[in-house]
Design a protein around this motif. Structure first.
Motif, PDB file in Angstrom:
ATOM      1  N   MET A  25      45.397  43.921 -31.381  1.00 30.36           N
ATOM      2  CA  MET A  25      44.781  43.152 -32.460  1.00 30.36           C
ATOM      3  C   MET A  25      44.177  41.850 -31.944  1.00 30.36           C
ATOM      4  SD  MET A  25      47.222  43.864 -35.794  1.00 30.36           S
ATOM      5  CE  MET A  25      48.820  43.770 -34.982  1.00 30.36           C
ATOM      6  N   ILE A  26      44.795  41.240 -30.937  1.00 30.10           N
ATOM      7  CA  ILE A  26      44.237  40.026 -30.338  1.00 30.10           C
ATOM      8  C   ILE A  26      42.883  40.320 -29.694  1.00 30.10           C
ATOM      9  CG2 ILE A  26      44.497  38.427 -28.402  1.00 30.10           C
ATOM     10  CD1 ILE A  26      46.094  37.507 -30.699  1.00 30.10           C
ATOM     11  N   LEU A  27      42.778  41.411 -28.943  1.00 31.85           N
ATOM     12  CA  LEU A  27      41.516  41.755 -28.277  1.00 31.85           C
ATOM     13  C   LEU A  27      40.430  42.119 -29.283  1.00 31.85           C
ATOM     14  CD1 LEU A  27      42.845  43.777 -25.197  1.00 31.85           C
ATOM     15  CD2 LEU A  27      41.746  41.525 -25.182  1.00 31.85           C
ATOM     16  N   LEU A  28      40.800  42.775 -30.368  1.00 35.29           N
ATOM     17  CA  LEU A  28      39.822  43.052 -31.422  1.00 35.29           C
ATOM     18  C   LEU A  28      39.288  41.752 -32.011  1.00 35.29           C
ATOM     19  CD1 LEU A  28      41.185  46.079 -33.506  1.00 35.29           C
ATOM     20  CD2 LEU A  28      39.108  45.988 -32.121  1.00 35.29           C
ATOM     21  N   LEU A  29      40.171  40.800 -32.224  1.00 31.29           N
ATOM     22  CA  LEU A  29      39.755  39.512 -32.775  1.00 31.29           C
ATOM     23  C   LEU A  29      38.843  38.772 -31.803  1.00 31.29           C
ATOM     24  CD1 LEU A  29      40.062  37.785 -35.258  1.00 31.29           C
ATOM     25  CD2 LEU A  29      42.072  36.722 -34.257  1.00 31.29           C
ATOM     26  N   VAL A  30      39.122  38.856 -30.507  1.00 34.51           N
ATOM     27  CA  VAL A  30      38.245  38.249 -29.496  1.00 34.51           C
ATOM     28  C   VAL A  30      36.844  38.851 -29.587  1.00 34.51           C
ATOM     29  CG1 VAL A  30      37.803  38.044 -27.021  1.00 34.51           C
ATOM     30  CG2 VAL A  30      40.099  37.636 -27.908  1.00 34.51           C
ATOM     31  N   ALA A  31      36.766  40.175 -29.728  1.00 37.01           N
ATOM     32  CA  ALA A  31      35.464  40.848 -29.830  1.00 37.01           C
ATOM     33  C   ALA A  31      34.705  40.395 -31.064  1.00 37.01           C
ATOM     34  CB  ALA A  31      35.667  42.363 -29.849  1.00 37.01           C
ATOM     35  N   ILE A  79      42.734  41.811 -17.836  1.00 39.91           N
ATOM     36  CA  ILE A  79      42.761  42.271 -19.232  1.00 39.91           C
ATOM     37  C   ILE A  79      41.362  42.204 -19.835  1.00 39.91           C
ATOM     38  CG2 ILE A  79      43.594  41.730 -21.558  1.00 39.91           C
ATOM     39  CD1 ILE A  79      46.194  40.750 -20.270  1.00 39.91           C
ATOM     40  N   ILE A  80      40.681  41.064 -19.638  1.00 42.54           N
ATOM     41  CA  ILE A  80      39.339  40.877 -20.198  1.00 42.54           C
ATOM     42  C   ILE A  80      38.341  41.820 -19.539  1.00 42.54           C
ATOM     43  CG2 ILE A  80      37.466  39.230 -20.544  1.00 42.54           C
ATOM     44  CD1 ILE A  80      39.930  38.747 -22.276  1.00 42.54           C
ATOM     45  N   LEU A  81      38.445  42.002 -18.221  1.00 41.77           N
ATOM     46  CA  LEU A  81      37.513  42.886 -17.512  1.00 41.77           C
ATOM     47  C   LEU A  81      37.689  44.344 -17.928  1.00 41.77           C
ATOM     48  CD1 LEU A  81      37.590  41.378 -13.904  1.00 41.77           C
ATOM     49  CD2 LEU A  81      35.785  41.160 -15.628  1.00 41.77           C
ATOM     50  N   ILE A  82      38.910  44.726 -18.264  1.00 38.55           N
ATOM     51  CA  ILE A  82      39.153  46.096 -18.719  1.00 38.55           C
ATOM     52  C   ILE A  82      38.659  46.280 -20.151  1.00 38.55           C
ATOM     53  CG2 ILE A  82      40.956  47.768 -19.314  1.00 38.55           C
ATOM     54  CD1 ILE A  82      42.571  46.668 -16.968  1.00 38.55           C
ATOM     55  N   ALA A  83      38.906  45.288 -21.002  1.00 32.70           N
ATOM     56  CA  ALA A  83      38.573  45.409 -22.428  1.00 32.70           C
ATOM     57  C   ALA A  83      37.076  45.294 -22.693  1.00 32.70           C
ATOM     58  CB  ALA A  83      39.329  44.358 -23.232  1.00 32.70           C
ATOM     59  N   PHE A  84      36.362  44.499 -21.865  1.00 35.27           N
ATOM     60  CA  PHE A  84      34.933  44.265 -22.093  1.00 35.27           C
ATOM     61  C   PHE A  84      34.165  44.469 -20.789  1.00 35.27           C
ATOM     62  CE2 PHE A  84      37.376  41.448 -24.868  1.00 35.27           C
ATOM     63  CZ  PHE A  84      36.912  41.832 -26.119  1.00 35.27           C
ATOM     64  N   SER A  85      32.976  45.014 -20.906  1.00 37.16           N
ATOM     65  CA  SER A  85      32.139  45.190 -19.722  1.00 37.16           C
ATOM     66  C   SER A  85      31.645  43.827 -19.234  1.00 37.16           C
ATOM     67  CB  SER A  85      30.946  46.093 -20.041  1.00 37.16           C
ATOM     68  OG  SER A  85      30.163  45.534 -21.079  1.00 37.16           O
ATOM     69  N   TYR A  86      31.586  43.669 -17.912  1.00 35.68           N
ATOM     70  CA  TYR A  86      31.133  42.398 -17.340  1.00 35.68           C
ATOM     71  C   TYR A  86      29.607  42.355 -17.349  1.00 35.68           C
ATOM     72  CZ  TYR A  86      30.566  38.461 -14.173  1.00 35.68           C
ATOM     73  OH  TYR A  86      30.213  37.249 -13.623  1.00 35.68           O
ATOM     74  N   GLN A  87      29.048  41.296 -17.964  1.00 38.32           N
ATOM     75  CA  GLN A  87      27.598  41.123 -18.015  1.00 38.32           C
ATOM     76  C   GLN A  87      27.163  39.921 -17.184  1.00 38.32           C
ATOM     77  OE1 GLN A  87      28.001  40.742 -22.183  1.00 38.32           O
ATOM     78  NE2 GLN A  87      27.098  42.737 -22.635  1.00 38.32           N
TER      79      GLN A  87
END
Length: 303
Positions: free
Chosen positions: A18-24, A71-79
């Motif tokens: 839920m934390i990662l969804l909120l970050v997105a 964690i961030i690199l796995i959850a979101f693609s690096y741009q």
């Protein structure tokens, strides 16, 4: 005493997810639900690693920072680094904000007797389960609304955006202006209303109907297009009026690095043109950029 590590791990997994969804949502990042889940899964593995292997290095701040990077690199693609840093800092900000609120609520509703009993519970704190499964989603819902208000500040410096409206199988590309004073919503559905100029409106509504709407003050709704709805609004002088509008199939707004889209937007008409100085055919509603139904897509090649 036997510890049910799998249940404690599941509690942490739900929290991280839920934390990662909120970050997105807060950072307006495009995301994959699969990657968000994998990021939460990786984040939650720190619990069994700590309990089963008792690695002292896991408790060090440097290890936790490095672990958060993955964690961030796995959850979101690096741009690019700026986007990564925004998500990384948001991850910690939301963790501290929501985590602190949950801890405070936990402390408020827990008695000393409960704390003694729960400290010996093999499956984790019962109240923690209640907070995460019930109170945390509610906190996320309201926190998301408040944090999304902050994203409007960076958009106000650039107020013109390309817009594409899809309706009746017709894609119409327009130049739009973000009108922060436009807070018009449908009174029943609460969906935002954006305005297009008269020539654009005639793309979907026939010219005869538009001319009838312009001439008729005491409006006779009979015989008009069935998809038209009339949304009440207040003019600058305080006079009440009814705005003809229809529900678009999809609206896309190009923010430069991202394209947002939603299917819950009404298109209203502004008779005539908006400005002689600017090439603008559409006035955006800022509520459109804060919609919970909004989808975000990154533009390839933009950094």
């Amino acid at each position: 005493m036997q510890l049910y590590v799998d249940l404690i791990w599941l509690l942490n997994l739900l929290f991280d997810w839920m934390i990662l969804l909120l970050v997105a949502w807060v950072t307006k990042s495009s995301f994959s639900h699969v990657r968000i889940f994998l990021g939460a899964l990786f984040a939650s593995l720190i619990i069994p690693l700590t309990l089963l292997f008792n690695w002292g290095v896991v408790d060090s701040p440097i290890f936790k920072l490095g672990y958060s990077v993955f964690i961030i690199l796995i959850a979101f693609s690096y741009q690019h680094f700026k986007a990564f840093l925004t998500r990384f800092l948001s991850f910690y900000l939301i963790n501290f904000s929501i985590g602190g609120a949950v801890f405070g609520l936990h402390y408020f509703i827990t008695t000393n007797t409960d704390m003694v009993i729960n400290n010996h519970a093999p499956f984790g704190d019962t109240i923690s389960w209640v907070v995460v499964l019930i109170m945390f989603p509610i906190a996320v819902y309201f926190t998301k609304d408040q944090l999304q208000q902050l994203t409007m500040f960076k958009l106000r410096s650039q107020q013109q955006f390309p817009v594409t409206i899809l309706h009746q199988n017709r894609h119409v590309a327009l130049n739009s202006f973000l009108d922060t004073g436009n807070q018009l919503k449908h009174p029943l559905t609460q969906h935002p209303v954006i305005l297009v100029d008269e020539p654009t409106f005639k793309t979907w509504i026939d010219e005869e109907t538009v001319e009838l709407l312009k001439r008729t003050e005491q409006m006779d709704f009979w015989g008009l297009d069935d998809e038209l709805q009339f949304i009440p609004y207040q003019k600058a002088g305080g006079e009440q009026g009814l705005l003809p509008a229809f529900l678009a199939e999809e609206v896309k707004v190009d923010l430069g690095q991202q394209i947002i889209s939603t299917k819950k937007v009404y298109i209203g008409v502004h008779y005539g043109h908006f400005s002689k100085q600017m090439d603008v055919q559409c006035l955006l509603n800022p509520l459109l950029l804060q919609s919970k139904r909004m989808r975000v897509k990154d533009v390839e090649g933009v950094s």
